[in-house]
Design a protein around this motif. Structure first.
Motif, PDB file in Angstrom:
ATOM      1  N   ASN A  66       0.826  -1.208   0.000  1.00 13.59           N
ATOM      2  CA  ASN A  66       0.000   0.000   0.000  1.00 13.59           C
ATOM      3  C   ASN A  66       0.864   1.263   0.000  1.00 13.59           C
ATOM      4  O   ASN A  66       0.636   2.205   0.757  1.00 13.59           O
ATOM      5  CB  ASN A  66      -0.965   0.003   1.188  1.00 13.59           C
ATOM      6  N   GLY A  67       1.874   1.257  -0.822  1.00 20.35           N
ATOM      7  CA  GLY A  67       2.692   2.458  -1.016  1.00 20.35           C
ATOM      8  C   GLY A  67       3.878   2.586  -0.088  1.00 20.35           C
ATOM      9  O   GLY A  67       4.739   3.429  -0.300  1.00 20.35           O
ATOM     10  N   VAL A  68       3.936   1.763   0.965  1.00 19.95           N
ATOM     11  CA  VAL A  68       4.999   1.905   1.957  1.00 19.95           C
ATOM     12  C   VAL A  68       5.904   0.673   1.924  1.00 19.95           C
ATOM     13  O   VAL A  68       5.422  -0.458   1.912  1.00 19.95           O
ATOM     14  CB  VAL A  68       4.392   2.070   3.367  1.00 19.95           C
ATOM     15  N   ALA A  69       7.217   0.912   1.909  1.00 17.64           N
ATOM     16  CA  ALA A  69       8.156  -0.207   1.915  1.00 17.64           C
ATOM     17  C   ALA A  69       8.136  -0.875   3.285  1.00 17.64           C
ATOM     18  O   ALA A  69       8.246  -0.206   4.309  1.00 17.64           O
ATOM     19  CB  ALA A  69       9.560   0.290   1.589  1.00 17.64           C
ATOM     20  N   ARG A  70       8.009  -2.209   3.305  1.00 15.48           N
ATOM     21  CA  ARG A  70       7.920  -2.927   4.573  1.00 15.48           C
ATOM     22  C   ARG A  70       8.568  -4.297   4.471  1.00 15.48           C
ATOM     23  O   ARG A  70       8.652  -4.863   3.394  1.00 15.48           O
ATOM     24  CB  ARG A  70       6.450  -3.150   4.955  1.00 15.48           C
ATOM     25  N   ILE A  88       0.321  -4.800  -3.389  1.00 16.65           N
ATOM     26  CA  ILE A  88       1.678  -5.272  -3.128  1.00 16.65           C
ATOM     27  C   ILE A  88       2.511  -5.144  -4.395  1.00 16.65           C
ATOM     28  O   ILE A  88       2.175  -5.704  -5.436  1.00 16.65           O
ATOM     29  CB  ILE A  88       1.650  -6.734  -2.631  1.00 16.65           C
ATOM     30  N   ALA A  89       3.596  -4.372  -4.268  1.00 16.92           N
ATOM     31  CA  ALA A  89       4.452  -4.097  -5.423  1.00 16.92           C
ATOM     32  C   ALA A  89       5.900  -4.374  -5.023  1.00 16.92           C
ATOM     33  O   ALA A  89       6.218  -4.473  -3.840  1.00 16.92           O
ATOM     34  CB  ALA A  89       4.285  -2.634  -5.847  1.00 16.92           C
ATOM     35  N   PRO A  90       6.788  -4.500  -6.003  1.00 18.32           N
ATOM     36  CA  PRO A  90       8.208  -4.657  -5.649  1.00 18.32           C
ATOM     37  C   PRO A  90       8.742  -3.370  -5.019  1.00 18.32           C
ATOM     38  O   PRO A  90       8.117  -2.316  -5.130  1.00 18.32           O
ATOM     39  CB  PRO A  90       8.882  -4.921  -7.001  1.00 18.32           C
ATOM     40  N   LEU A  91       9.881  -3.464  -4.350  1.00 21.03           N
ATOM     41  CA  LEU A  91      10.496  -2.294  -3.740  1.00 21.03           C
ATOM     42  C   LEU A  91      10.780  -1.223  -4.786  1.00 21.03           C
ATOM     43  O   LEU A  91      11.169  -1.539  -5.910  1.00 21.03           O
ATOM     44  CB  LEU A  91      11.826  -2.680  -3.076  1.00 21.03           C
ATOM     45  N   ALA A  92      10.629   0.026  -4.398  1.00 18.89           N
ATOM     46  CA  ALA A  92      10.926   1.137  -5.302  1.00 18.89           C
ATOM     47  C   ALA A  92      12.441   1.350  -5.392  1.00 18.89           C
ATOM     48  O   ALA A  92      13.208   0.828  -4.571  1.00 18.89           O
ATOM     49  CB  ALA A  92      10.247   2.400  -4.796  1.00 18.89           C
ATOM     50  N   ASN A  93      12.863   2.107  -6.363  1.00 11.24           N
ATOM     51  CA  ASN A  93      14.271   2.518  -6.554  1.00 11.24           C
ATOM     52  C   ASN A  93      15.213   1.376  -6.924  1.00 11.24           C
ATOM     53  O   ASN A  93      16.425   1.532  -6.849  1.00 11.24           O
ATOM     54  CB  ASN A  93      14.821   3.228  -5.305  1.00 11.24           C
TER      55      ASN A  93
END
Ligand code: FES
Lengths: 239, 118
Positions: A66-70, A88-93
């Protein structure tokens, strides 16, 4: 626990791709990793994701929830869910390899670039080094040493996003622990490595890293320490 | 709340935004400020004219805004110095709150002085 079904949207694909929706039964004490595992085992066998220890030690399970890395293995659904929905998405950057799996190479290469490797001054024939636990250096290292390399800080940092060369919170935090290691023999090279444009002075003190670190480390404090140490070295003409 | 913002919605990010935006706004304001002061070089009349213009209510409100910006930027800067030079662990959030509080205080004091003085 409000609904018995969770609506879960999971990233499928690589750099380009799309979210696909799944319905997952809600369970008590369910973690986000449990949800991903359920989807992979029951609904989408081809789903790629990483985990190993499931107890918050290995640092392999971090994702964007939900937009927050965890760290997903230690994040209860109850903590991250919004209106019975998880995205649920992969880590950003980090480059996406497939689905929820990112390529962590650059992240760890930066540890090497920040001289994150211990440089011994003693040999195996020497006696154990005695480091008093009360020493300020030892305490500073202690505060930063528990990093599990999950990449949550790196994914939460705008400076990494803006400046891809930026070493990032984890690598700088690692460098800081070694700067405080009285047994280490190459402080000067390390300080030079973290003093450049892509180093500690690029930090804007947004503190996303410190806010999100699952181990409650404060990389911002470590980076501030490096800023002081590099400034002191520069004044002394050591850089 | 949108996703990109959810990741950034924490006190330190707010403090960063306020510090950066107030700095930019001040950078825009300062040239105008010096332009008005520069009127003095061309004699009293020019400056008088400019000063009379500042009596209008709109400009008064803008002045309060500028003082708030200055206070925000100043306290934000002090917070930053404390973060970077003092040993700290857990009080960084209180620091941001302190900076915000001081900013509001400055703004109110100035607004009162303006109202009281005018
Ligand atoms: S699976 Fe090891 S930290 Fe989450």
């Amino acid at each position: 626990m409000s609904a018995s079904l969770l609506q879960v949207r999971v990233w499928r694909g690589g750099a380009t791709g799309a979210f696909r929706s799944y319905e997952v039964p809600r369970r008590e004490s369910q973690t986000v990793l449990d949800v991903v595992t359920y989807i992979q085992r029951r609904l989408e066998p081809g789903l790629a994701y990483r985990f190993a220890c499931r107890v918050g030690m290995c640092g392999s399970c971090a994702m964007t929830v939900n937009g927050v890395a965890r760290w997903t293995c230690r994040t209860h659904v109850a903590k991250a869910v919004v209106h019975d929905t998880l995205e649920i998405a992969p880590l950003a950057n980090l480059p996406v390899i497939r689905d929820l799996v990112t390529d962590m190479r650059e992240f760890f290469d930066k540890w090497a670039r920040a001289k994150g490797r211990f440089v011994p001054t003693a040999t195996r024939r020497d006696d154990f080094a005695v480091v008093c636990p009360d020493r300020p250096e030892r305490r500073a290292a202690d505060a930063a040493i528990e990093c599990i390399g999950c990449g949550v800080c790196y994914a939460s940092c705008d400076v990494v996003r803006w400046n891809p060369a930026y070493l990032g919170p984890a690598a700088l935090n690692r460098a800081w622990t070694l700067v405080n290691d009285v047994r280490d023999g190459d402080h000067r090279t390390r300080l030079a490595a973290v003093a450049g444009d892509a180093g500690c002075h690029a930090c804007h003190t947004q503190m996303g890293c410190t806010e999100r670190c699952p181990k409650e480390i404060a990389p911002t404090a470590s980076i501030a320490g490096l800023k002081r140490a590099t400034a002191r070295a520069a004044v002394k003409g050591e850089l | 709340m949108n996703r990109a913002w959810r990741a950034r919605n924490h006190p330190a990010y707010w403090a960063f935004l306020v510090h950066r935006l107030s700095g930019l706004a001040l950078a825009v304001f300062l040239p105008a400020h010096f332009l008005v002061l520069g009127q003095a070089l061309r004699g009293e009349a020019g400056l008088e004219g400019a000063l009379r213009w500042t009596d209008s209510p709109l400009v008064k409100v803008a002045e309060i805004a500028i003082v708030v910006l200055l206070a925000a930027h100043l306290t934000g800067g002090v917070r930053m110095l404390a973060l970077e030079f003092l040993p700290w662990r857990d009080w960084q959030k209180s620091l941001a709150a302190l900076a915000a509080g001081a900013t509001v205080l400055f703004g109110l004091a100035f607004a009162l002085a303006l109202v009281g003085g005018g």
